[in-house]
Design an enzyme around this catalytic site. Structure first.
Site, PDB file in Angstrom:
ATOM      1  N   LYS A 119      -6.325   5.936 -11.666  1.00 27.91           N
ATOM      2  CA  LYS A 119      -5.349   5.363 -12.210  1.00 27.91           C
ATOM      3  C   LYS A 119      -5.360   4.128 -13.033  1.00 27.91           C
ATOM      4  O   LYS A 119      -4.562   4.012 -14.008  1.00 27.91           O
ATOM      5  CB  LYS A 119      -4.163   4.986 -10.836  1.00 27.91           C
ATOM      6  CG  LYS A 119      -3.139   3.884 -10.913  1.00 27.91           C
ATOM      7  CD  LYS A 119      -1.868   4.660 -11.481  1.00 27.91           C
ATOM      8  CE  LYS A 119      -0.749   3.706 -11.544  1.00 27.91           C
ATOM      9  NZ  LYS A 119      -0.888   2.427 -11.865  1.00 27.91           N
TER      10      LYS A 119
ATOM     11  N   HIS B 225      -3.551   4.261  -2.388  1.00 25.41           N
ATOM     12  CA  HIS B 225      -4.707   3.511  -1.810  1.00 25.41           C
ATOM     13  C   HIS B 225      -5.307   4.057  -0.441  1.00 25.41           C
ATOM     14  O   HIS B 225      -6.389   3.920  -0.302  1.00 25.41           O
ATOM     15  CB  HIS B 225      -3.940   2.009  -1.315  1.00 25.41           C
ATOM     16  CG  HIS B 225      -3.223   1.242  -2.491  1.00 25.41           C
ATOM     17  ND1 HIS B 225      -1.979   1.083  -2.417  1.00 25.41           N
ATOM     18  CD2 HIS B 225      -3.780   0.519  -3.452  1.00 25.41           C
ATOM     19  CE1 HIS B 225      -1.642   0.246  -3.432  1.00 25.41           C
ATOM     20  NE2 HIS B 225      -2.718   0.161  -4.015  1.00 25.41           N
TER      21      HIS B 225
ATOM     22  N   LEU C 111       0.713  -1.174   0.087  1.00 26.61           N
ATOM     23  CA  LEU C 111       0.141   0.107   0.103  1.00 26.61           C
ATOM     24  C   LEU C 111       0.701   1.240   0.018  1.00 26.61           C
ATOM     25  O   LEU C 111       2.037   1.472   0.636  1.00 26.61           O
ATOM     26  CB  LEU C 111      -0.986  -0.010   1.088  1.00 26.61           C
ATOM     27  CG  LEU C 111      -1.948  -1.283   1.176  1.00 26.61           C
ATOM     28  CD1 LEU C 111      -2.908  -0.982   2.554  1.00 26.61           C
ATOM     29  CD2 LEU C 111      -3.007  -1.414  -0.059  1.00 26.61           C
TER      30      LEU C 111
ATOM     31  N   GLY D 104      -9.488   3.513  -8.030  1.00 27.83           N
ATOM     32  CA  GLY D 104      -8.832   4.617  -8.485  1.00 27.83           C
ATOM     33  C   GLY D 104      -8.711   4.922  -9.899  1.00 27.83           C
ATOM     34  O   GLY D 104      -8.618   3.752 -10.881  1.00 27.83           O
TER      35      GLY D 104
HETATM   36  P1  AMP Z   1      -3.980  -2.137  -6.682  1.00 25.28           P
HETATM   37  O1  AMP Z   1      -3.403  -2.638  -5.299  1.00 25.28           O
HETATM   38  O2  AMP Z   1      -2.905  -1.622  -7.428  1.00 25.28           O
HETATM   39  O3  AMP Z   1      -4.792  -3.615  -7.381  1.00 25.28           O
HETATM   40  O4  AMP Z   1      -4.789  -0.863  -6.704  1.00 25.28           O
HETATM   41  C1  AMP Z   1      -6.009  -1.055  -5.567  1.00 25.28           C
HETATM   42  C2  AMP Z   1      -6.815   0.048  -5.809  1.00 25.28           C
HETATM   43  O5  AMP Z   1      -6.161   1.454  -5.564  1.00 25.28           O
HETATM   44  C3  AMP Z   1      -7.326   0.521  -7.474  1.00 25.28           C
HETATM   45  O6  AMP Z   1      -8.702   0.795  -7.358  1.00 25.28           O
HETATM   46  C4  AMP Z   1      -6.253   1.236  -7.822  1.00 25.28           C
HETATM   47  O7  AMP Z   1      -6.843   1.988  -9.178  1.00 25.28           O
HETATM   48  C5  AMP Z   1      -6.263   2.262  -6.668  1.00 25.28           C
HETATM   49  N1  AMP Z   1      -4.929   2.808  -6.906  1.00 25.28           N
HETATM   50  C6  AMP Z   1      -3.733   2.499  -7.297  1.00 25.28           C
HETATM   51  N2  AMP Z   1      -2.786   3.521  -7.534  1.00 25.28           N
HETATM   52  C7  AMP Z   1      -3.324   4.428  -7.246  1.00 25.28           C
HETATM   53  C8  AMP Z   1      -2.945   6.013  -7.240  1.00 25.28           C
HETATM   54  N3  AMP Z   1      -1.819   6.411  -7.283  1.00 25.28           N
HETATM   55  N4  AMP Z   1      -4.151   6.967  -6.796  1.00 25.28           N
HETATM   56  C9  AMP Z   1      -5.426   6.474  -6.341  1.00 25.28           C
HETATM   57  N5  AMP Z   1      -5.755   5.279  -6.478  1.00 25.28           N
HETATM   58  C10 AMP Z   1      -4.823   4.286  -6.859  1.00 25.28           C
END
Ligand code: AMP
Length: 280
Positions: free
Chosen positions: A151, A37, A33, A149
């Site tokens: 992203k 996140h 994280l 996100g």
């Molecule tokens: P992940 O652990 O990469 O699967 O991401 C989990 C959630 O966090 C997903 O909805 C991503 O889009 C969101 N997320 C990842 N990076 C960012 C960021 N830099 N800003 C905002 N949300 C993010």
């Protein structure tokens, strides 16, 4: 924060909690994280919901076995950050708990066009795996709101489509991308960049910002080609720099000056694949 490892246990807890909390917010993650996140957790927390986070590195969404093996894991630090952010519940399941009938035993999701372009094209099967895990998690954790996100722009559209296909009533809330001070989108994969690559990685943000600054109605092909060339010259192996309709993800070679667009990019630095996007 209460930590659950078993689907049955968190299910029982949420049944009970339903009597106390009128609304629940769910933030699915793969751990490692960062503040991006945590901003999703804070968004849910600020709306007064019972906040549930999951950490599960989903094997079925990795089209590259090495990427799965190398996916960072920082579980103790993650738990610490979640507690500090006021997360109420953490779901930390095993693969067996998520896929009791095995990894491939599921009906494919009819995602259509959305999984034929961009991430869908370059990571075959990726979005089927994403839908499989998010659908399963949403069945275990039937929250009022699902926080995602921006992203992962295409992923948000795919998950929205999956919830429509499956008739799920959870409302999807899309949160802005958090960035490092130089503009690099925060990502768990950034941890795998060495010092030299980390310094270079900001070129993706600069490329998207440049497109936003100079885009004009008319032909877009030269602008996209130039962006790919600049990234490759800087040492990236670029999968794509694309401009698409922000509502449908239809790829655009020409702009009428009116449609809302998004620029999206995926590129490797060494073995690390980075993605980012920007509304234009
Ligand atoms: P992940 O652990 O990469 O699967 O991401 C989990 C959630 O966090 C997903 O909805 C991503 O889009 C969101 N997320 C990842 N990076 C960012 C960021 N830099 N800003 C905002 N949300 C993010």
């Amino acid at each position: 924060m209460i930590v659950f490892k078993k689907a049955a246990d968190i299910g029982q807890f949420l049944d009970q909690a339903g009597k106390k909390y009128s609304r629940t917010g769910f933030v699915p993650t793969m751990g490692a994280l960062h503040q991006g996140h945590i901003s999703l957790i804070e968004m849910a927390k600020n709306s007064g919901e019972l906040v549930i986070c999951s950490i599960f590195v989903n094997p079925t969404q990795f089209n590259d076995a090495k990427d799965f093996q190398n996916y960072p894991s920082t579980i103790e630090k993650d738990i610490d950050q979640l507690e500090k952010a006021g997360c109420d519940v953490l779901f930390l399941p095993t693969v067996k708990e998520i896929y009791p009938d095995g990894l491939i035993n599921y009906d494919p999701y009819k995602l259509g066009y959305l999984e034929t372009v961009l991430e869908g094209k370059y990571r075959p099967g990726h979005f089927q795996g994403v839908c499989q895990v998010v659908h399963r998690l949403m069945t275990i954790i039937p929250a009022n709101h699902l926080y995602l996100g921006q992203k992962d722009f295409q992923q948000c559209m795919v998950i929205k489509k999956m919830t429509e296909l499956k008739g799920l009533s959870t409302k999807i809330i899309i949160c802005p991308t958090l960035r490092e001070a130089d503009g690099l989108a925060m990502s768990s994969r950034n941890m795998r960049l060495n010092e030299e690559s980390r310094a270079k990685a900001v070129e993706i943000f600069k490329t998207l910002s440049h497109i936003k600054a100079v885009i004009k109605p008319g032909d877009l092909v030269a602008l996209k080609k130039d962006a790919v060339k600049k990234l490759n010259d800087a040492g990236f192996r670029t999968d794509y720099v694309e401009i698409a309709d922000a509502g449908t993800l239809e790829l655009k070679d020409n702009w009428n000056g009116k449609d809302k667009l998004v620029a999206l990019c995926a590129a490797f630095l060494g073995e690390v694949r980075l993605i980012d996007n920007m509304l234009l």
